[in-house]
Design an enzyme around this catalytic site. Sequence first.
Site, PDB file in Angstrom:
ATOM      1  N   CYS A  75       0.840  -1.202   0.000  1.00 12.50           N
ATOM      2  CA  CYS A  75       0.000   0.000   0.000  1.00 12.50           C
ATOM      3  C   CYS A  75       0.874   1.251   0.000  1.00 12.50           C
ATOM      4  CB  CYS A  75      -0.915   0.002   1.215  1.00 12.50           C
ATOM      5  SG  CYS A  75      -2.127   1.342   1.166  1.00 12.50           S
ATOM      6  N   CYS A  79      -1.873   3.955   7.207  1.00 15.22           N
ATOM      7  CA  CYS A  79      -2.872   4.115   8.273  1.00 15.22           C
ATOM      8  C   CYS A  79      -2.409   3.379   9.530  1.00 15.22           C
ATOM      9  CB  CYS A  79      -4.224   3.569   7.817  1.00 15.22           C
ATOM     10  SG  CYS A  79      -4.744   4.243   6.233  1.00 15.22           S
ATOM     11  N   CYS A  82      -4.142   0.010  10.297  1.00 13.42           N
ATOM     12  CA  CYS A  82      -4.295  -0.931   9.173  1.00 13.42           C
ATOM     13  C   CYS A  82      -4.286  -2.381   9.677  1.00 13.42           C
ATOM     14  CB  CYS A  82      -3.154  -0.731   8.181  1.00 13.42           C
ATOM     15  SG  CYS A  82      -3.265  -1.843   6.768  1.00 13.42           S
TER      16      CYS A  82
HETATM   17  S1  SF4 Z   1      -5.896   0.699   5.850  1.00 14.13           S
HETATM   18 FE1  SF4 Z   1      -3.964  -0.294   5.217  1.00 14.13          FE
HETATM   19  S2  SF4 Z   1      -4.362  -0.998   3.172  1.00 14.13           S
HETATM   20 FE2  SF4 Z   1      -5.960   0.483   3.620  1.00 14.13          FE
HETATM   21  S3  SF4 Z   1      -5.209   2.451   2.854  1.00 14.13           S
HETATM   22 FE3  SF4 Z   1      -4.580   2.294   4.986  1.00 14.13          FE
HETATM   23  S4  SF4 Z   1      -2.531   1.429   4.964  1.00 14.13           S
HETATM   24 FE4  SF4 Z   1      -3.455   1.044   2.974  1.00 14.13          FE
END
Ligand code: SF4
Length: 353
Positions: A75, A79, A82
């Site tokens: 990614c 986040c 995540c």
């Molecule tokens: S939650 Fe994880 S997979 Fe989804 S955008 Fe954020 S970092 Fe990327």
Amino acid sequence: MSFSTQVVFAKMSLQLCISNIQHIFATVLAWIGVRGPQVRLTSTGKVNPVKALKKNISKPATTPSSVNYHFTRQCNYKCGFCFHTAKTSFVLPIEEAKKGLQLLKQSGLEKINFSGGEPFLQDRGDFLGKLVQYCKQDLHLPSVSIVSNGSLIREKWFQKYGQYLDILAISCDSFDEDTNQTIGRAQGRKSHLDNLFKVREWCRDYKVAFKINSVINTFNVNEDMRENISELNPVRWKVFQCLLIDGENAGENSLREAERFVISDQQFQDFLDRHSTISCLVPESNQKMRDSYLILDEYMRFLDCREGRKDPSKSILDVGVEEAIQFSGFDEKMFLKRGGKYVWSKADMRLEW
Ligand code: SF4
């Protein structure tokens, strides 16, 4: 030894032999998975292996009607909460992925959702586009959808593949750029919200149903999103309570430490109450979320989240869907209870695009 003694001895040996065979049969049945109530006893208290086997064969297997395929863990966002992190960079060759999707279709798949990581990252969205096209055009699935952070989608993609896509869900946790930065829902200083509104327009132009997913956490729990959500007018707004998964965003060997993002059930409820006038809102508490999704990872293994971590099955490419799904931890009742089965084909939706 007299003749009658010999007969009695022979009878006893025969009985012993039969009971041993029955015992061995029952053990084998238990070993191959015919357990508990499926092992039927006769009126004499003995196992009836034929009935037991019949019962097991006739027992309907879990149907993978709706599956989330996380084909990549990579990614471009970071986040903090995540729960499907970049633990590997593996992506199946596209022909293998198609083979797995075909197996799922043969087992009853109706809805496929492509997710990640960020699914538009692989081959600039072409890998994803080809799978979307394959699922709609070749497998004729009623519903094909994607969950994305929205940052890498280009209009060209819609021109090429939009017609094969039913639903596009974009993750957005806040309408305040600073909050998005704090959460990590951004790439560098680029605006997450600009992308969100742009993608919304393209969904309208190319007739793809638009959805929003939000994770409620410490940093957005007090926000009022009613105005922005109403303006974006999604078909569904999925609101998740931030969830801890051991090995992903909590505990040893995890790539994230999401503890500081976690909110209480009461805080989550307060957020829902504040947004109760939004009719497309679909709430998902931790409990609902944990067991009510069929998740396939990048190797096409089902992930069992029941123990608060992700335990993988064997790959459906190696053992088939029916065997792998037994280790998915999937709770079909909870899936139906959370409204997992809804109008999921754009052909059935009455939309003002
Ligand atoms: S939650 Fe994880 S997979 Fe989804 S955008 Fe954020 S970092 Fe990327």
